[in-house]
Design an enzyme around this catalytic site. Structure first.
Site, PDB file in Angstrom:
ATOM      1  N   LEU A 371       0.836  -1.203   0.000  1.00  0.00           N
ATOM      2  CA  LEU A 371       0.000   0.000   0.000  1.00  0.00           C
ATOM      3  C   LEU A 371       0.868   1.250   0.000  1.00  0.00           C
ATOM      4  O   LEU A 371       1.974   1.253   0.542  1.00  0.00           O
ATOM      5  CB  LEU A 371      -0.913   0.014   1.230  1.00  0.00           C
ATOM      6  CG  LEU A 371      -1.802  -1.203   1.430  1.00  0.00           C
ATOM      7  CD1 LEU A 371      -2.621  -1.045   2.710  1.00  0.00           C
ATOM      8  CD2 LEU A 371      -2.715  -1.416   0.228  1.00  0.00           C
ATOM      9  N   CYS A 372       0.320   2.301  -0.570  1.00  0.00           N
ATOM     10  CA  CYS A 372       1.049   3.559  -0.606  1.00  0.00           C
ATOM     11  C   CYS A 372       0.718   4.311   0.667  1.00  0.00           C
ATOM     12  O   CYS A 372       0.010   5.315   0.656  1.00  0.00           O
ATOM     13  CB  CYS A 372       0.633   4.339  -1.842  1.00  0.00           C
ATOM     14  SG  CYS A 372       1.772   5.655  -2.184  1.00  0.00           S
ATOM     15  N   MET A 373       1.197   3.771   1.791  1.00  0.00           N
ATOM     16  CA  MET A 373       0.820   4.304   3.079  1.00  0.00           C
ATOM     17  C   MET A 373       1.845   3.832   4.101  1.00  0.00           C
ATOM     18  O   MET A 373       2.163   2.648   4.158  1.00  0.00           O
ATOM     19  CB  MET A 373      -0.567   3.753   3.457  1.00  0.00           C
ATOM     20  CG  MET A 373      -1.252   4.517   4.519  1.00  0.00           C
ATOM     21  SD  MET A 373      -2.912   3.897   4.838  1.00  0.00           S
ATOM     22  CE  MET A 373      -2.578   2.276   5.456  1.00  0.00           C
TER      23      MET A 373
END
Ligand SMILES: *Cc1c(COP(=O)(O)O)cnc(C)c1O
Length: 446
Positions: A371-373
């Site tokens: 995830l881009c998190m």
């Protein structure tokens, strides 16, 4: 010839033969197959990532739990905790083995009915039951576990309006030596609230009080806590008999038995520290059998065990997407399964293993999800061998809560596959697609 993997030279202290706090050094564990089916084959057929459930493990675990209790106590009834994993295929297996349903919402209640569970074999827990939900439960003769006085008064109103009786129990919170006490659910034992609730229910014409319930928490690592809880419920059971000359039908000790996962910050692995079903059963049955309750009037013992019955049966298969070095030189990996699929990675140091013997040079590494998190970390520190991109990995003990608490975020949720007793694979929940996710959306016309 395939290119060999480059391995950074590492300097490590020689500890060969010297036991550490975990005993003698062992070889890196690897998981080549699940119930005899090679991990590669499962992923070829169903993609990556993919959840896999073992029917064999589920049935064996349930049989162990059942045996532990039934050999120690005369009347035992398990009720499957739906929120732990309410996939139809999972619930059906536990019902097939004799478990009732334990639900905490109208949605779960409807799911149990749709799976053919008789309404009178549904325990309806939880603090949220609307007037409509209560009517549904009364209609189906379910056991309603009352959580608070407002629910009690609402239920009295509903039963009068319907002119129908309701079968009820109360949820009780109590000091069993586990802190913090989950006193937000149910009526308190120590301050007399629970006794007060019992008295009010006994006075209500249309309520049949049939049981006492508690759920002291989850991942409880002490069997003695259950003994303490059972003793307190036994006291109320006897007090009810003394005052009303009436025997309740059951005592429900809820769920909370620890699975074999390892909590973050734990010193020893969960496989070493968690009590077995036998230990829980021993503590609980001792408390009930040696209580004041005459043996001919012993209540049915209900258990709402969730995570301990399913965690071991679930695996998540994943693929290495990238290897990186952080600015501090720390080894990191990116895999294609993130915290959106693994809610329990926030609490556990999940076991992540290769599918084959790799290098024996292990290096402390961090495993990130896709995830881009920033919070998408599956393991912040794990000793791991060097792997190439594309390497398949197995994350074990993910059967509990992940397939219900997963969230739809950034990516589709993957296939869930069950391996049956004959070793055949079945999709039990299909991978999501754009349609599944947008079918409920509406775009205002402008
Ligand atoms: C969640 C829950 C369970 C199951 O708990 P586990 O810790 O998974 O065993 C049982 N009873 C109630 C009331 C619950 O809320």
């Amino acid at each position: 010839m395939t290119k060999l993997v480059y391995e950074k030279p590492v300097i490590s202290k020689i500890t060969a033969g010297i036991p550490s706090k975990f005993g003698l050094p062992t070889r890196q564990k690897f998981i080549p197959d699940i119930d005899g089916i090679p991990v590669e084959k499962i992923m070829e057929e169903y993609g990556s990532p993919v959840f896999v459930l073992s029917e064999k493990t589920m049935r064996n675990t349930f049989a162990q739990a059942k045996q532990a209790f039934e050999t120690r106590y005369p009347k035992v009834q398990f009720a499957w905790s739906y929120k732990t994993n309410y996939l139809n295929a999972v619930c059906s297996i536990f019902h097939d083995q004799g478990a009732w349903a334990e639900v905490v919402s109208a949605f779960e209640f409807q799911k149990a009915l749709s799976l053919g569970v008789n309404g009178s074999n549904i325990l309806f827990n939880g603090p949220e039951k609307s007037e409509e939900d209560l009517k549904l439960a009364i209609e189906h003769n379910a056991c309603i576990h009352i959580d608070h006085f407002d629910e009690l008064y609402l239920l009295i109103k509903v039963t009068r309006e319907l002119d129908k009786k309701a079968r009820v129990a109360i949820r009780i919170n109590l000091d069993a030596g586990i802190y913090p006490i989950w006193d937000r659910f149910g009526f308190n034992y120590e301050n007399g609230e629970a006794w007060n609730a019992i008295n009010r229910i006994m006075l209500a014409e249309k309520l049949d009080l049939i049981g006492l319930h508690t759920h002291i928490g989850t991942y409880i690592m002490s069997a003695n806590a259950y003994a303490a809880a059972a003793s307190k419920l036994a006291n109320l059971y006897m007090a009810t008999h003394r005052k009303f000359d009436y025997w309740l039908k059951y005592i429900d000790l809820g769920g909370g038995f620890a699975s074999k996962n390892t909590l973050k910050g734990a010193y020893m692995p969960g496989t070493e520290t968690c009590p077995s079903f036998d230990e829980y059963a021993e503590a609980i049955s001792n408390a009930l059998i040696s209580s004041e309750i005459p043996h001919e009037n012993l209540p049915v013992l209900f258990l709402e065990t969730g995570r301990a019955l399913i965690d071991d049966a679930g695996y998540l298969l994943t693929t290495v997407l990238a290897n990186k070095r952080s600015t501090t030189g720390r080894r990191t990996m990116v895999i294609d399964a993130g915290v959106n699929l693994l809610f329990t990675s926030f609490w556990y140091n999940l076991g992540v293993y290769p599918t084959r013997q790799l290098s024996s040079h292990l290096e402390e590494s961090t495993i990130y999800g896709p995830l881009c998190m920033n919070i998408d970390v599956i393991r912040d520190a794990i000793n791991f061998p060097q792997v190439k991109t594309g390497e398949k990995l197995v994350i074990e003990r993910v059967g509990a809560y992940n397939m219900t608490q997963w969230m739809q975020f950034i990516t589709f949720r993957p296939n869930v596959v069950m391996i049956d007793l004959e070793g055949k694979m079945h999709i039990v929940r299909k991978k999501e697609n754009l349609d599944t996710l947008t079918s409920l959306e509406q775009n205002p016309k402008r």
